[in-house]
Design a protein around this motif. Structure first.
Motif, PDB file in Angstrom:
ATOM      1  N   ARG A 352       0.800  -1.218   0.000  1.00  0.00           N
ATOM      2  CA  ARG A 352       0.000   0.000   0.000  1.00  0.00           C
ATOM      3  C   ARG A 352       0.837   1.274   0.000  1.00  0.00           C
ATOM      4  O   ARG A 352       0.309   2.368  -0.167  1.00  0.00           O
ATOM      5  N   LEU A 353       2.130   1.155   0.198  1.00  0.00           N
ATOM      6  CA  LEU A 353       2.991   2.343   0.239  1.00  0.00           C
ATOM      7  C   LEU A 353       3.442   2.774  -1.150  1.00  0.00           C
ATOM      8  O   LEU A 353       3.988   3.871  -1.300  1.00  0.00           O
ATOM      9  N   GLY A 354       3.247   1.933  -2.148  1.00  0.00           N
ATOM     10  CA  GLY A 354       3.670   2.301  -3.495  1.00  0.00           C
ATOM     11  C   GLY A 354       5.163   2.549  -3.542  1.00  0.00           C
ATOM     12  O   GLY A 354       5.958   1.744  -3.059  1.00  0.00           O
ATOM     13  N   GLU A 355       5.559   3.691  -4.130  1.00  0.00           N
ATOM     14  CA  GLU A 355       6.981   4.005  -4.266  1.00  0.00           C
ATOM     15  C   GLU A 355       7.532   4.776  -3.077  1.00  0.00           C
ATOM     16  O   GLU A 355       8.681   5.199  -3.092  1.00  0.00           O
ATOM     17  N   THR A 356       6.718   4.946  -2.053  1.00  0.00           N
ATOM     18  CA  THR A 356       7.179   5.642  -0.855  1.00  0.00           C
ATOM     19  C   THR A 356       8.022   4.717   0.006  1.00  0.00           C
ATOM     20  O   THR A 356       7.689   3.547   0.201  1.00  0.00           O
ATOM     21  N   ASN A 357       9.114   5.233   0.539  1.00  0.00           N
ATOM     22  CA  ASN A 357       9.992   4.504   1.449  1.00  0.00           C
ATOM     23  C   ASN A 357       9.908   5.165   2.814  1.00  0.00           C
ATOM     24  O   ASN A 357      10.201   6.357   2.950  1.00  0.00           O
ATOM     25  N   LEU A 358       9.472   4.420   3.798  1.00  0.00           N
ATOM     26  CA  LEU A 358       9.139   4.987   5.105  1.00  0.00           C
ATOM     27  C   LEU A 358      10.194   4.628   6.145  1.00  0.00           C
ATOM     28  O   LEU A 358      10.467   3.458   6.395  1.00  0.00           O
ATOM     29  N   ILE A 359      10.790   5.677   6.726  1.00  0.00           N
ATOM     30  CA  ILE A 359      11.756   5.494   7.814  1.00  0.00           C
ATOM     31  C   ILE A 359      10.994   5.480   9.125  1.00  0.00           C
ATOM     32  O   ILE A 359      10.438   6.491   9.548  1.00  0.00           O
ATOM     33  N   GLY A 360      10.939   4.311   9.763  1.00  0.00           N
ATOM     34  CA  GLY A 360      10.183   4.160  10.996  1.00  0.00           C
ATOM     35  C   GLY A 360      11.042   4.321  12.236  1.00  0.00           C
ATOM     36  O   GLY A 360      12.244   4.593  12.174  1.00  0.00           O
ATOM     37  N   ALA A 361      10.397   4.128  13.388  1.00  0.00           N
ATOM     38  CA  ALA A 361      11.041   4.377  14.672  1.00  0.00           C
ATOM     39  C   ALA A 361      12.275   3.515  14.898  1.00  0.00           C
ATOM     40  O   ALA A 361      13.242   3.953  15.527  1.00  0.00           O
ATOM     41  N   ILE A 362      12.282   2.278  14.391  1.00  0.00           N
ATOM     42  CA  ILE A 362      13.443   1.409  14.611  1.00  0.00           C
ATOM     43  C   ILE A 362      14.717   2.036  14.060  1.00  0.00           C
ATOM     44  O   ILE A 362      15.795   1.937  14.650  1.00  0.00           O
ATOM     45  N   THR A 363      14.608   2.728  12.928  1.00  0.00           N
ATOM     46  CA  THR A 363      15.773   3.328  12.279  1.00  0.00           C
ATOM     47  C   THR A 363      16.121   4.687  12.875  1.00  0.00           C
ATOM     48  O   THR A 363      17.192   5.222  12.627  1.00  0.00           O
ATOM     49  N   MET A 364      15.222   5.243  13.698  1.00  0.00           N
ATOM     50  CA  MET A 364      15.481   6.523  14.357  1.00  0.00           C
ATOM     51  C   MET A 364      16.122   6.361  15.725  1.00  0.00           C
ATOM     52  O   MET A 364      16.464   7.352  16.367  1.00  0.00           O
ATOM     53  N   GLN A 365      16.319   5.135  16.176  1.00  0.00           N
ATOM     54  CA  GLN A 365      16.855   4.909  17.517  1.00  0.00           C
ATOM     55  C   GLN A 365      18.262   5.488  17.689  1.00  0.00           C
ATOM     56  O   GLN A 365      19.065   5.472  16.762  1.00  0.00           O
ATOM     57  N   GLU A 366      18.514   5.979  18.914  1.00  0.00           N
ATOM     58  CA  GLU A 366      19.825   6.508  19.291  1.00  0.00           C
ATOM     59  C   GLU A 366      20.260   7.680  18.416  1.00  0.00           C
ATOM     60  O   GLU A 366      21.449   7.864  18.162  1.00  0.00           O
ATOM     61  N   ARG A 367      19.317   8.460  17.935  1.00  0.00           N
ATOM     62  CA  ARG A 367      19.627   9.708  17.255  1.00  0.00           C
ATOM     63  C   ARG A 367      18.469  10.669  17.476  1.00  0.00           C
ATOM     64  O   ARG A 367      17.320  10.255  17.628  1.00  0.00           O
ATOM     65  N   THR A 368      18.802  11.936  17.542  1.00  0.00           N
ATOM     66  CA  THR A 368      17.759  12.961  17.594  1.00  0.00           C
ATOM     67  C   THR A 368      17.374  13.324  16.172  1.00  0.00           C
ATOM     68  O   THR A 368      18.230  13.601  15.335  1.00  0.00           O
ATOM     69  N   VAL A 369      16.074  13.294  15.902  1.00  0.00           N
ATOM     70  CA  VAL A 369      15.536  13.709  14.610  1.00  0.00           C
ATOM     71  C   VAL A 369      14.809  15.039  14.827  1.00  0.00           C
ATOM     72  O   VAL A 369      14.014  15.166  15.758  1.00  0.00           O
ATOM     73  N   ILE A 370      15.098  16.019  13.982  1.00  0.00           N
ATOM     74  CA  ILE A 370      14.551  17.368  14.129  1.00  0.00           C
ATOM     75  C   ILE A 370      13.696  17.703  12.912  1.00  0.00           C
ATOM     76  O   ILE A 370      14.155  17.585  11.774  1.00  0.00           O
ATOM     77  N   TYR A 371      12.462  18.124  13.161  1.00  0.00           N
ATOM     78  CA  TYR A 371      11.564  18.579  12.107  1.00  0.00           C
ATOM     79  C   TYR A 371      11.392  20.088  12.296  1.00  0.00           C
ATOM     80  O   TYR A 371      10.582  20.536  13.110  1.00  0.00           O
ATOM     81  N   ASP A 372      12.165  20.859  11.579  1.00  0.00           N
ATOM     82  CA  ASP A 372      12.204  22.311  11.743  1.00  0.00           C
ATOM     83  C   ASP A 372      11.262  22.954  10.729  1.00  0.00           C
ATOM     84  O   ASP A 372      11.637  23.216   9.582  1.00  0.00           O
ATOM     85  N   ASN A 373      10.022  23.201  11.143  1.00  0.00           N
ATOM     86  CA  ASN A 373       9.037  23.779  10.238  1.00  0.00           C
ATOM     87  C   ASN A 373       9.283  25.264   9.993  1.00  0.00           C
ATOM     88  O   ASN A 373       8.751  25.822   9.031  1.00  0.00           O
ATOM     89  N   GLU A 374      10.055  25.897  10.838  1.00  0.00           N
ATOM     90  CA  GLU A 374      10.377  27.313  10.638  1.00  0.00           C
ATOM     91  C   GLU A 374      11.352  27.474   9.474  1.00  0.00           C
ATOM     92  O   GLU A 374      11.142  28.294   8.581  1.00  0.00           O
ATOM     93  N   ALA A 375      12.415  26.679   9.491  1.00  0.00           N
ATOM     94  CA  ALA A 375      13.449  26.774   8.457  1.00  0.00           C
ATOM     95  C   ALA A 375      13.173  25.854   7.273  1.00  0.00           C
ATOM     96  O   ALA A 375      13.888  25.907   6.271  1.00  0.00           O
ATOM     97  N   GLY A 376      12.154  24.994   7.381  1.00  0.00           N
ATOM     98  CA  GLY A 376      11.830  24.086   6.288  1.00  0.00           C
ATOM     99  C   GLY A 376      12.903  23.035   6.055  1.00  0.00           C
ATOM    100  O   GLY A 376      13.343  22.817   4.929  1.00  0.00           O
TER     101      GLY A 376
END
Length: 397
Positions: A352-376
Motif C-alpha cells: 500500500r505504500l507504493g513508491e514511498t519509502n518509510l523510515i520508521g522508529a526502529i531506524t530513528m533509535q539513538e539519534r535525535t531527529v529534528i523537524y524544523d518547520n520554521e526553516a523548512g
C-alpha cells in the motif's frame, strides 16, 4: 505499531499550555520498539491520564472513546474517555470547517472525521474538553480533540497501554506544534525526538539546542498532508555498495514501528543482507517477521549480533554544505530486533505504500531527529537520548 500512511478527512487539535516565556515543552518518552511496538507520552485529558503514541506521520490527535453502541476495540488500559454530548463540536464551527475542508452543514450537530491507515480505519467526532499539564502552575484549557469511536482493524500499539495518538504531522494549522506557537506557548514550530534503543527517550516541542554536526536536508513543502519528507531523493547503499536502481522518495514517520522500502530497494536490501550473512546464522520461520535467523547460541540483545551484519546508508544529494551529501547511517542495531533468542530483520515492504519509502522508529533509535518547520528542513544526529537541556519542563503525570 504497524506502519501507516494517513489520509485524513478530519483532524483535531490538542493544546497544552505553558508560560509564554518557554521556548519548548519536553516530554519523557515511554515504551520500546520491540516487543512494545511504539513510543508514547502521558498526559491528562479531562480527569484521567492517558498514553498517546507519538506520531509524526499524522496531524490527528485522538483518544479511544466510549459512546453508546461502541464499535471496534472498546477497551484500553485506562478507563475509556466518556463522550458528553455538550462537548461536541458542530459542523458549522470554524474549526470543523477548516479541518474537514468543507463549507459546513448548517443542520449538522457533529463534526465527524475518518482516517485511513495502512492497517485499518479510525472514525471519530471532534469534541472539546479540559487538558491539564503540570508546569510552574496547574493550567486547565478547553481544547478540541478527536473522540475515536470506531477503530476498524487498527489500534495505536500492539503490546503497550496506549489509548490514542498525538499527531505531530506537517503542514496543518491544527497540529500540536503549530497551535502551541499560536498560543505563545513556544516560540518556534520545531519538533525533536530521540528514541532510545533501551526504551524511552524524549520529545521536544519548540526550540532544541542541537550540536553543529546535524545532517540537514530541505523539507518537501509539497509532500502529502502530514508527512515529513526530504525534497531530495535518497540513494541506498549496503556495506558501501549502491543497491537502489533509482532515487527513492523517503518519509520520516515515528508512528511506524518498522522501516518499509519500495519493492526494488527492499528486494535489493534483502538480497544484500542474505548474501552477506555470517556462516553461524541459519534461517528460522517466524509469524511476525519476514526474515529471522538463529545462531549457535541464544541472542540476548542486538549487541550480540552487531558484528555479524553490515551497515546500510541512505544519502540525500547535496546537504547544507557545498557538495555535501546528507547521510542517514543505518547500522545493524537500527534495522534488527531480538525475538525469542533469534535475530529478525526490521525492514520490510508494504504494497500500500507504493513508491514511498518509510523510515520508521526502529531506524530513528539513538539519534535525535529534528523537524524544523520554521526553516523548512529535517535533520538528525547521533545522540544518547538523555535529553540534556537547560530549561526542562516535565510532562510525566
Amino acid at each position: 505499531m504497524a506502519s501507516r500512511m494517513a489520509s485524513i478527512t478530519g483532524v483535531l487539535l490538542l493544546l497544552l499550555v505553558v508560560p509564554s516565556s518557554s521556548s519548548h515543552v519536553k516530554f519523557d518518552l515511554h515504551g520500546n520498539i520491540y516487543p512494545g511496538g511504539c513510543i508514547y507520552v502521558s498526559m491528562r485529558i479531562g480527569d484521567q491520564v492517558y498514553n498517546l503514541d507519538v506520531d509524526t506521520g499524522s496531524v490527528l490527535t485522538w483518544l479511544q472513546c466510549h459512546i453508546p453502541n461502541c464499535e471496534g476495540p472498546c477497551k484500553t488500559q485506562h478507563p475509556l474517555y466518556k463522550l458528553k454530548y455538550d462537548k461536541l463540536v458542530p459542523s458549522m464551527d470554524p474549526l470543523c470547517v477548516e479541518l474537514l475542508q468543507h463549507p459546513g452543514n448548517p443542520e449538522g450537530s457533529t463534526c465527524e472525521y475518518s482516517i485511513d491507515y495502512v492497517k485499518g480505519v479510525s472514525h471519530g467526532l471532534l469534541i472539546r474538553d479540559k487538558f491539564t499539564l503540570p508546569i510552574a502552575r496547574t493550567a486547565h484549557h478547553i481544547i478540541p480533540f478527536g473522540c475515536g469511536y470506531n477503530q476498524q482493524g487498527f489500534k495505536p500499539c500492539q503490546n503497550l497501554p496506549v489509548d490514542g495518538i498525538i499527531g505531530l504531522g506537517r503542514g496543518s494549522s491544527v497540529n500540536l506544534a503549530f497551535q502551541l506557537k499560536k498560543q505563545n506557548v513556544i516560540k518556534n514550530d520545531v519538533i525533536s525526538h530521540c528514541i532510545s534503543i533501551r526504551g524511552g527517550g524524549f520529545l521536544f516541542i519548540g526550540d532544541y539546542k542541537h550540536p553543529n554536526n546535524v545532517e540537514w536536508v530541505t523539507m518537501d513543502r509539497n509532500a502529502e498532508h502530514g508527512h515529513y519528507s526530504p525534497v531530495l531523493l535518497g540513494e541506498l547503499f549496503f556495506n558501501g555498495k549502491w543497491i537502489s536502481e533509482k532515487p527513492m522518495k523517503v518519509v520520516f514517520d515515528s508512528g511506524s514501528t518498522y522501516t518499509y522500502f519500495d519493492r526494488q530497494p527492499y528486494k535489493a536490501t534483502e538480497d544484500a543482507v542474505i548474501g552477506s550473512l555470517h556462516k553461524s546464522l541459519t534461517t528460522v520461520r517466524d509469524n511476525e517477521f519476514k526474515l529471522c535467523w538463529k545462531g549457535t547460541k541464544i541472542f540476548n540483545s542486538v549487541d550480540d549480533v552487531k558484528p555479524l551484519f553490515k551497515p546500510i546508508f541512505l544519502t540525500f544529494g547535496r546537504g547544507g554544505a557545498k557538495g555535501h551529501k546528507a547521510t542517514l547511517d543505518i547500522p545493524p542495531e537500527n534495522y534488527l530486533v531480538i525475538k525469542d533468542g533469534n535475530v529478525c530483520f526490521g525492514i520490510s515492504d508494504h504494497p500500500r505504500l507504493g513508491e514511498t519509502n518509510l523510515i520508521g522508529a526502529i531506524t530513528m533509535q539513538e539519534r535525535t531527529v529534528i523537524y524544523d518547520n520554521e526553516a523548512g528542513r529535517i535533520g538528525w544526529f547521533r545522540d544518547s537520548c538523555k535529553g540534556k537541556s537547560g530549561s526542562v519542563i516535565p510532562s510525566r503525570l
